[in-house]
Each structure stands twice: as C-alpha cells, then as structure tokens.
Write an enzyme that holds these catalytic residues in place. Structure first.
Site, short mmCIF file in Angstrom:
data_model
loop_
_atom_site.label_atom_id
_atom_site.label_comp_id
_atom_site.label_asym_id
_atom_site.label_seq_id
_atom_site.Cartn_x
_atom_site.Cartn_y
_atom_site.Cartn_z
N HIS A 1 55.23 15.84 78.05
CA HIS A 1 54.15 15.18 77.32
C HIS A 1 53.38 14.31 78.30
CE1 HIS A 1 52.12 13.53 73.83
NE2 HIS A 1 52.25 12.32 74.40
N ALA B 1 26.19 44.60 86.34
CA ALA B 1 27.61 44.23 86.23
C ALA B 1 28.20 44.97 85.04
CB ALA B 1 27.75 42.71 86.07
#
Length: 458
Positions: A441, A264
């Site tokens: 929130h 990889a």
C-alpha cells in the site's frame, strides 16, 4: 556437403541464435542486410519508446501546475534529441556487428540474400551457401496497400521514416489506428503537430478489448482529429499539401489534409523479400511461415521464428522463440513453445496493457465468464498522481474464477499487466490475486487487486 552447419536468415533476434550456435562449435552463417539488432533495436521498439519518453516528459512539465509547481518549457531541441536517440542505437548496432565479425565459427553476410532452394541461399554478391539447418528470422515490413488510389504517386512516411524526422510536421495525417498510429500520434501531438487518424474499424486500437478500445478512442479524440469507421480510398498531393479521401460503409466521405502522411496499417511477414517461394516451406494465407510447437516448418531442417512466423509479432515473443530455438537447434532439445499468457502493451498516453482473452473472443468461443472492474480513481495512489481516468478489467471463469484475461488502460499499464500475466500463465484465480497475494500500500497495483476482488463481489 553443406557450407555451414546452420544458416540464420535474419539478424534481429536471430542474431542471438547464431551466436549461441557458433559458441557451441557449429559453423554458422548470419545473414542480415541491415544493421544487426533488426527492427526492434533500429527502427521499432527502442527508438520509438525513447522518443515517446521525450513526449511524456514534456507533457509532465505542462501538468506541473496541477501540483502547485510553476514550470515552463523554454525550448524543445527536437532535431537534437531525435539525432541523439538514433545515433545511440546506431552505435549499439555497429558494436553488435563488430562483435559478430570477431566471433569464432560465425560468418556474417551483411547484404541482401534470397533462397535458391530449401537449404541454399544466394547473396547479393552472387555467392551461394548451403546449410544443414536453416533458421528463418527475416522479420516483417510495413503494409503498403495497393487499393488506395494515388498512394504510389505521393511521398509518405512509414514508422521507420517518422522516428527520424528532425522537425515535427505542422499537420500529420495517419492511415491506421493501431498501436503504431496511437503511439506516434501521441508523440507528435506532444510537440505541436495537429494529428488526424483515419481508422476503418469503429475504434482506435481495435484489437484491444472493446471497453479499452472505446476508452482510448475517447481520450485520443481530445487531442486528435479521429475518423473511425472510414477507409482511405484516395490520396492526392497539391502544392505540398496531401489530401486523403476516406469513405465510410454507408458511402459518406471526408477529406483530411496535412503536410505529411504516415502509413501505419500494420506489418506483414517478409516472405516475399527473401524469395521463400523457391523453397517448399508452407505459409498461411497471410504469408506467415507455418511452424509447429518446436518452431519447425514442414521442410526437414528448416525452422522459423519472430515476425515472419505466425506466433505473435512482438519482440518479447521473438526473444522467447529465440530461447526455444537455441535449446532445440543448438542443444538438441525437443522443447515446445507455449504462448499462453503472451502479454502486450501500447506505449501511448494512457498506456494499455493486456494479457489473455478479450470479451469479444470469449463471446465468439461461446465461453461463459464474469467481469471484475476497478477504476484507477479507486486507489490511494491515484490521488498522489492526480489520475482522473483509467481502469483495470478482469475476465474470469464464473465458477473457479480462473483468470481468462486482463485489460488495463491507464498510468503504467505496461507494468501493471505483469501482475496478472503469471496468474493467466499458471491458471491462478482472481481470488488468489485479490485475497492471498499481499499488495504493498498504496501502490498503483492495487487497481488490479480491486478488479480481481470485484470478480467475486468482495
């Protein structure tokens, strides 16, 4: 006289350009040797992220006790879900192929092909075709370095192979520490594989901001054997066991063994696979096709997009280039691509999201900046999610507080980074995001708000 008004060489994102051209009446050829949809649909983003989600679900169940919930995993049908994921995507690719064959003005050549000259291709069956205009979208291929002794003599995996394994290896050695290594390392670890990562740089995900890379490396070391600062020098195999010998710059060597080896080490443009040398199209030293802002090459009537062009090797940048290409080639516009604020994400655990400049890039450019930081644990939602790590980091101009870059590591960082991407794109300041934009929130996005507020000390 040309056979086609347009030849699109590559059926990944390029397939959308071909369809748009055909729909506008242009005689169009689409050349793709593999399944329609290219790397992302068939061998990259789609299957890997679908499989990684299985890993995340397994890990969430393992964490249930922390929420006062007793839960166990009775069985993991690994081979079954791997087949399901790949079969589902193969069906989508097959449907795309059938749709292409039915589109008016579109001819699909699903076979190998190569350039003969600037505007002429030859297919595997021996036919030659010319196009008044050509769009090269032939993608990329894994880097397989020739400098590692013995690599040609052993069987190894690429990312394409790894996502098709129907049994997790007992021990997996990964050459590389970038996003592919990070994601697949996390995936296999979740299903019991002992993973070792060998990366020549001093941290994993070394292209990320240094603080993020260091934090991710520390976390990865909790679940993997990590060898940073080591370059693979030799690979041998004996009795079904693969051994990688890796060396550091000061001459220290380590031997790492496993049942499987995953290479990889990044991806390279597929210019040699299509005989681009038969054309006059200019490339960079790394083999990418050079394009201008309109995605034109130096050869009249030839344009390039996607991984093979040097504009960013992401599916989302390829999709954006596809929009530019359709406007310019199909509709005769003169639209220019602007890759400002091109975000990216790493879908390991924790996730990473980033946009704009890193500290190292700003330092190299000699640009002054200030830093704002906030920890995930500074937010109310972190208590609900029981998060004990992760942070957002904002880099801003010291005077105007214009956001120059943002880097997030933590839960759903791939989504949180889009809070900042429009700000970087349109030159907004950290103050705008911290003080003008109202945040719901206790949404986790408040970690970005707090990092922006920290820029000005609010």
């Amino acid at each position: 006289m040309a056979d086609f008004d347009l030849i699109v060489f590559g059926g990944g994102t390029g397939n959308t350009v071909a369809s748009a051209a055909a729909a506008e009446g242009l005689e169009t050829a689409l050349v793709e040797r593999g399944p329609i949809g290219g790397l992302c649909l068939n061998r990259g983003c789609n299957p890997s992220k679908m499989l990684i989600q299985h890993a995340t679900v397994a890990n969430r169940i393992r964490e249930a006790e922390g929420f006062g919930i007793d839960a166990t995993i009775d069985e993991i049908r690994f081979g079954e879900f791997v087949r399901d994921v790949n079969d589902e995507l193969a069906d989508i690719a097959s449907a795309k192929k059938e749709n292409k064959r039915e589109e008016v003005n579109l001819t699909l050549f699903q076979e190998e092909a190569r350039f003969v000259d600037d505007h002429t291709i030859e297919t595997e069956s021996g036919e030659t075709h010319t196009g008044e205009e050509v769009v090269i979208a032939a993608g990329s291929t894994p880097v397989i370095p020739g400098a590692i002794d013995g690599l040609d003599d052993v069987e190894f995996l690429t990312s394409t192979d790894a996502i098709r394994l129907e049994e997790p290896p007992e021990r997996l050695v990964v050459l590389g520490g970038g996003y592919i290594a990070a994601e697949l390392g996390y995936y296999f670890d979740a299903f019991g594989t002992d993973v070792a990562l060998i990366e020549m740089e001093n941290s994993l995900v070394p292209r990320e901001d240094d603080d993020v890379a260091a934090a991710f490396t520390d976390i990865a070391e909790e679940r993997h054997d990590v060898y940073t600062g080591y370059r693979a020098a030799e690979v041998t195999e004996s009795g079904g066991e693969i051994t990688v010998t890796a060396e550091s710059e000061d001459g220290e060597s380590v031997e790492v063994t496993g049942d499987e080896l995953l290479v990889a080490l990044g991806r390279r443009p597929n210019t040699d696979g299509i005989d681009l040398d038969a054309t006059g199209v200019a490339t960079t030293d790394a083999g990418f096709i050079e394009t201008d802002a309109r995605l034109r090459t130096n050869v009249e009537g030839i344009r390039a997009m996607g991984d093979i062009a040097d504009n960013g090797m992401f599916k989302h940048s390829g999709d954006y280039e596809g929009e530019i290409m359709i406007d310019n080639v199909v509709h005769g516009a003169e639209r220019e691509a602007d890759f400002t604020a091109l975000p990216h994400a790493v879908f390991a655990e924790p996730q990473i999201g980033a946009v704009g400049e890193t500290e190292a890039a700003l330092d190299e450019a000699g640009r002054e900046y200030v830093v704002g930081r906030a920890a995930f644990t500074d937010t109310a939602m972190s208590r609900a999610l029981k998060l004990d790590r992760g942070f957002a980091k904002v880099l801003a101009d010291p005077d105007s507080h214009e956001i120059l870059g943002c880097h997030v590591i933590g839960h759903e960082a791939s989504m949180l980074i889009h809070e900042v991407t429009p700000a970087v794109r349109y030159g907004l300041s950290a103050d705008d995001l911290a003080n003008t934009l109202i945040h719901a929130h206790p949404a986790l996005s408040k970690v970005v708000m707090k990092a922006c507020a920290d820029v000005s000390g609010n």
